[in-house]
Design a protein around this motif. Structure first.
Motif, PDB file in Angstrom:
ATOM      1  N   TYR A 112      11.580   8.281   5.220  1.00  0.00           N
ATOM      2  CA  TYR A 112      11.751   9.515   4.644  1.00  0.00           C
ATOM      3  C   TYR A 112      12.379   9.696   3.138  1.00  0.00           C
ATOM      4  O   TYR A 112      12.283  10.575   2.529  1.00  0.00           O
ATOM      5  CB  TYR A 112      12.798  10.565   5.576  1.00  0.00           C
ATOM      6  N   ALA A 113      12.852   8.400   2.673  1.00  0.00           N
ATOM      7  CA  ALA A 113      13.212   8.462   1.393  1.00  0.00           C
ATOM      8  C   ALA A 113      12.128   8.623   0.167  1.00  0.00           C
ATOM      9  O   ALA A 113      12.496   8.684  -1.098  1.00  0.00           O
ATOM     10  CB  ALA A 113      14.191   7.261   1.164  1.00  0.00           C
ATOM     11  N   ASP A 114      10.848   8.463   0.721  1.00  0.00           N
ATOM     12  CA  ASP A 114       9.732   8.686  -0.266  1.00  0.00           C
ATOM     13  C   ASP A 114       9.937   9.941  -0.834  1.00  0.00           C
ATOM     14  O   ASP A 114       9.557  10.877  -0.095  1.00  0.00           O
ATOM     15  CB  ASP A 114       8.549   8.428   0.279  1.00  0.00           C
ATOM     16  N   ASP A 115       9.988  10.382  -2.091  1.00  0.00           N
ATOM     17  CA  ASP A 115      10.124  11.544  -2.785  1.00  0.00           C
ATOM     18  C   ASP A 115       8.892  12.392  -3.081  1.00  0.00           C
ATOM     19  O   ASP A 115       8.709  13.437  -3.449  1.00  0.00           O
ATOM     20  CB  ASP A 115      10.901  11.447  -4.099  1.00  0.00           C
ATOM     21  N   ARG A 116       7.702  11.395  -2.576  1.00  0.00           N
ATOM     22  CA  ARG A 116       6.445  12.100  -2.459  1.00  0.00           C
ATOM     23  C   ARG A 116       6.238  12.860  -1.134  1.00  0.00           C
ATOM     24  O   ARG A 116       5.074  13.878  -1.314  1.00  0.00           O
ATOM     25  CB  ARG A 116       5.448  11.344  -2.719  1.00  0.00           C
ATOM     26  N   LEU A 117       7.005  12.896  -0.300  1.00  0.00           N
ATOM     27  CA  LEU A 117       6.842  13.550   1.108  1.00  0.00           C
ATOM     28  C   LEU A 117       7.433  14.881   0.890  1.00  0.00           C
ATOM     29  O   LEU A 117       8.618  15.206   0.544  1.00  0.00           O
ATOM     30  CB  LEU A 117       7.492  12.656   2.067  1.00  0.00           C
ATOM     31  N   ALA A 145       0.862  -1.115   0.030  1.00  0.00           N
ATOM     32  CA  ALA A 145      -0.150  -0.047   0.154  1.00  0.00           C
ATOM     33  C   ALA A 145       1.058   1.249   0.035  1.00  0.00           C
ATOM     34  O   ALA A 145       0.967   1.861   0.977  1.00  0.00           O
ATOM     35  CB  ALA A 145      -0.864   0.120   1.160  1.00  0.00           C
ATOM     36  N   LYS A 146       1.524   1.545  -1.221  1.00  0.00           N
ATOM     37  CA  LYS A 146       2.337   2.548  -1.221  1.00  0.00           C
ATOM     38  C   LYS A 146       1.882   4.047  -0.906  1.00  0.00           C
ATOM     39  O   LYS A 146       2.828   4.906  -0.696  1.00  0.00           O
ATOM     40  CB  LYS A 146       3.136   2.465  -2.580  1.00  0.00           C
ATOM     41  N   ASP A 147       0.720   4.229  -1.228  1.00  0.00           N
ATOM     42  CA  ASP A 147       0.106   5.480  -0.836  1.00  0.00           C
ATOM     43  C   ASP A 147      -0.256   5.724   0.619  1.00  0.00           C
ATOM     44  O   ASP A 147      -0.408   7.087   0.988  1.00  0.00           O
ATOM     45  CB  ASP A 147      -1.168   5.610  -1.759  1.00  0.00           C
ATOM     46  N   ALA A 148      -0.097   4.632   1.384  1.00  0.00           N
ATOM     47  CA  ALA A 148      -0.777   5.073   2.867  1.00  0.00           C
ATOM     48  C   ALA A 148       0.213   6.114   3.517  1.00  0.00           C
ATOM     49  O   ALA A 148      -0.340   6.933   4.167  1.00  0.00           O
ATOM     50  CB  ALA A 148      -0.665   3.684   3.662  1.00  0.00           C
ATOM     51  N   LEU A 149       1.480   6.113   3.432  1.00  0.00           N
ATOM     52  CA  LEU A 149       2.429   7.093   4.163  1.00  0.00           C
ATOM     53  C   LEU A 149       2.181   8.484   3.456  1.00  0.00           C
ATOM     54  O   LEU A 149       1.889   9.418   4.410  1.00  0.00           O
ATOM     55  CB  LEU A 149       3.753   6.602   4.052  1.00  0.00           C
ATOM     56  N   PRO A 150       2.137   8.583   2.307  1.00  0.00           N
ATOM     57  CA  PRO A 150       1.835  10.258   1.575  1.00  0.00           C
ATOM     58  C   PRO A 150       0.615  10.595   2.078  1.00  0.00           C
ATOM     59  O   PRO A 150       0.358  11.720   2.379  1.00  0.00           O
ATOM     60  CB  PRO A 150       2.538   9.908   0.141  1.00  0.00           C
ATOM     61  N   THR A 151      -0.443   9.781   2.066  1.00  0.00           N
ATOM     62  CA  THR A 151      -1.841  10.045   2.131  1.00  0.00           C
ATOM     63  C   THR A 151      -2.142  10.669   3.662  1.00  0.00           C
ATOM     64  O   THR A 151      -2.636  11.551   3.955  1.00  0.00           O
ATOM     65  CB  THR A 151      -2.611   9.003   1.736  1.00  0.00           C
ATOM     66  N   ALA A 152      -1.597   9.736   4.587  1.00  0.00           N
ATOM     67  CA  ALA A 152      -1.757   9.818   6.080  1.00  0.00           C
ATOM     68  C   ALA A 152      -1.132  11.356   6.063  1.00  0.00           C
ATOM     69  O   ALA A 152      -1.703  12.277   7.108  1.00  0.00           O
ATOM     70  CB  ALA A 152      -1.509   8.912   6.683  1.00  0.00           C
ATOM     71  N   THR A 153       0.471  11.324   5.791  1.00  0.00           N
ATOM     72  CA  THR A 153       0.985  12.606   6.406  1.00  0.00           C
ATOM     73  C   THR A 153       0.275  14.050   5.600  1.00  0.00           C
ATOM     74  O   THR A 153       0.247  15.010   6.131  1.00  0.00           O
ATOM     75  CB  THR A 153       2.554  12.421   5.984  1.00  0.00           C
ATOM     76  N   MET A 154      -0.318  13.701   4.467  1.00  0.00           N
ATOM     77  CA  MET A 154      -0.713  14.830   3.810  1.00  0.00           C
ATOM     78  C   MET A 154      -2.161  15.412   4.468  1.00  0.00           C
ATOM     79  O   MET A 154      -2.425  16.468   4.586  1.00  0.00           O
ATOM     80  CB  MET A 154      -1.340  14.441   2.322  1.00  0.00           C
ATOM     81  N   GLN A 155      -2.787  14.456   5.204  1.00  0.00           N
ATOM     82  CA  GLN A 155      -3.820  14.728   6.019  1.00  0.00           C
ATOM     83  C   GLN A 155      -3.542  14.904   7.607  1.00  0.00           C
ATOM     84  O   GLN A 155      -4.377  15.198   8.454  1.00  0.00           O
ATOM     85  CB  GLN A 155      -4.825  13.393   6.174  1.00  0.00           C
ATOM     86  N   GLN A 156      -2.191  15.153   7.733  1.00  0.00           N
ATOM     87  CA  GLN A 156      -1.784  15.775   8.995  1.00  0.00           C
ATOM     88  C   GLN A 156      -1.777  14.687  10.011  1.00  0.00           C
ATOM     89  O   GLN A 156      -2.029  15.026  11.433  1.00  0.00           O
ATOM     90  CB  GLN A 156      -2.050  17.008   9.444  1.00  0.00           C
TER      91      GLN A 156
END
Length: 376
Positions: free
Chosen positions: A69-74, A27-38
């Motif tokens: 932290y290496a996910d470049d979408r963050l 579920a690669k989008d879980a991390l950027p999705t959650a952090t985008m939602q603060q």
């Protein structure tokens, strides 16, 4: 009270004070999705941090290399919401505390390295084990049932032409290694490995390591295959780039059963992987040819979650079958330059991974050149 939810709920409209535990590696989008939602995120992707999963030669190495932290979408703001890392051990298949010790040590030490140090200061695998040598001595005194680091110097299947040497090494000095060649389980009365072995015929080895107190650790089975270079196939009239991939609507536990399931879609793909859009109940059969540029012994790494098999020149070369967590096997075969029929089978029903890579002479894994993959 504060809600902490597994990542299946990340898109359910929760408030920003909810915490998301990211466990599904796929579920690669879980991390950027959650952090985008603060929302704060606890990172424990199962591929790295499910300590009830069976260990292999890559387990500790993957933990040390993990960097959320290496996910470049963050963005820099999103990275502030990564709360930390966590390992999980589900004990329904673990009967004793001694077995728990075996499953978590030294993996939990590697976890602490990435939890409390910056990525640039983390040790590599060799340095990590070098630093642990005195700690293993302490654990011997304490009676900890730790897992001895993996033996090195061989693959699951090893190919040779005339004769070869079996050279084993272990990151932990002074480990006792015993072996059999008849398929039986090695014990303290089995042959002692005390240096390089020269073999001239196909041989199956079962190796087992023993701690200082005489208690056993891992068992590993490997095959050394003596065979001439496999002849290349006659070139078909016309070939196209890529492999054929057939997706079957399959729910089962054996690759051999995939054919019986109904076909959903067909694709042409440029790598041994799951085609884009394939999800749910997956049974894949990939077919075509592998075109190698020169005579040689070729080494392939096959990673899958769940089961997979590799058939090359009509021979079952890689058997990674059955329902299991992410597991990799590395196999060799002597091939003449030209085309060699290949078939890869794979199944999964809950979001998995399939990957086949080439291992070069330095032991480095590289992408299988897409120019090598052909189909009629």
């Amino acid at each position: 009270k504060k809600l902490v939810g597994w990542d299946e709920v990340v898109k359910d409209g929760l408030s920003s004070d909810a915490v998301i535990t990211w466990w599904r590696s796929w579920a690669k989008d879980a991390l950027p999705t959650a952090t985008m939602q603060q929302q704060k995120v606890i990172a424990c992707p199962n591929e790295f941090f499910y300590f009830d999963y069976a260990q292999d030669q890559n387990s500790v190495k993957k933990i040390l290399a993990f960097d959320p932290y290496a996910d470049d979408r963050l963005s820099s703001e999103q990275k502030e919401y990564i709360w930390g890392v966590q390992a999980n051990l589900w004990a329904e298949w673990i009967p004793t505390m001694k077995r728990i010790e075996y499953m978590i040590v030294p993996r939990m030490i590697a976890l602490s390295e990435i939890a409390w140090t910056e990525p640039v200061t983390r040790p590599g695998l060799d340095e990590f084990y070098r630093q642990l040598v005195p700690q293993f001595k302490r654990m011997d005194v304490m009676g900890v049932n730790y897992r001895i680091p993996d033996l090195q110097g061989f693959y699951k299947v090893n190919a040779f032409i005339d004769d070869t040497m079996v050279n084993l090494t272990c990151p932990l000095p002074g480990i006792e290694i015993r072996y059999t060649t008849d398929g039986s389980m090695p014990d303290k009365q089995s042959s002692l490995y005390d240096g390089a072995l020269k073999i001239k015929e196909t041989t199956d080895f079962t190796f087992r390591t023993f701690r200082k107190d005489g208690s056993p650790s891992d068992v590993v089975r490997t095959k050394y295959v003596k065979a001439p270079y496999a002849e290349a196939a006659t070139t078909p009239a016309s070939l196209q780039p890529g492999l054929k991939a057939v997706w079957h609507d399959f729910r089962g536990n054996l690759c051999a059963d995939i054919d019986a399931a109904p076909i959903k879609e067909e694709y042409v793909i440029e790598s041994v992987s799951i085609p884009e859009g394939v999800k749910g109940d997956i049974g894949l059969i990939l077919t075509g040819y592998l075109e190698v540029p020169a005579d040689g012994i070729y080494t392939f790494a096959l990673l899958s979650d769940d089961g997979s098999t590799l058939i090359l020149d009509g021979e079952l070369l890689g058997d990674n079958d059955g329902a299991h967590s992410p597991a990799e096997i590395i196999v060799q075969k002597a091939l003449k330059a030209g085309l060699h029929p290949i078939e890869v089978r794979y199944f999964d029903c809950n979001g998995g991974v399939l990957q086949m890579e080439l291992v070069n002479d330095k032991g480095e894994k590289i992408v299988l050149p897409k120019e090598w993959l052909k189909h009629e």
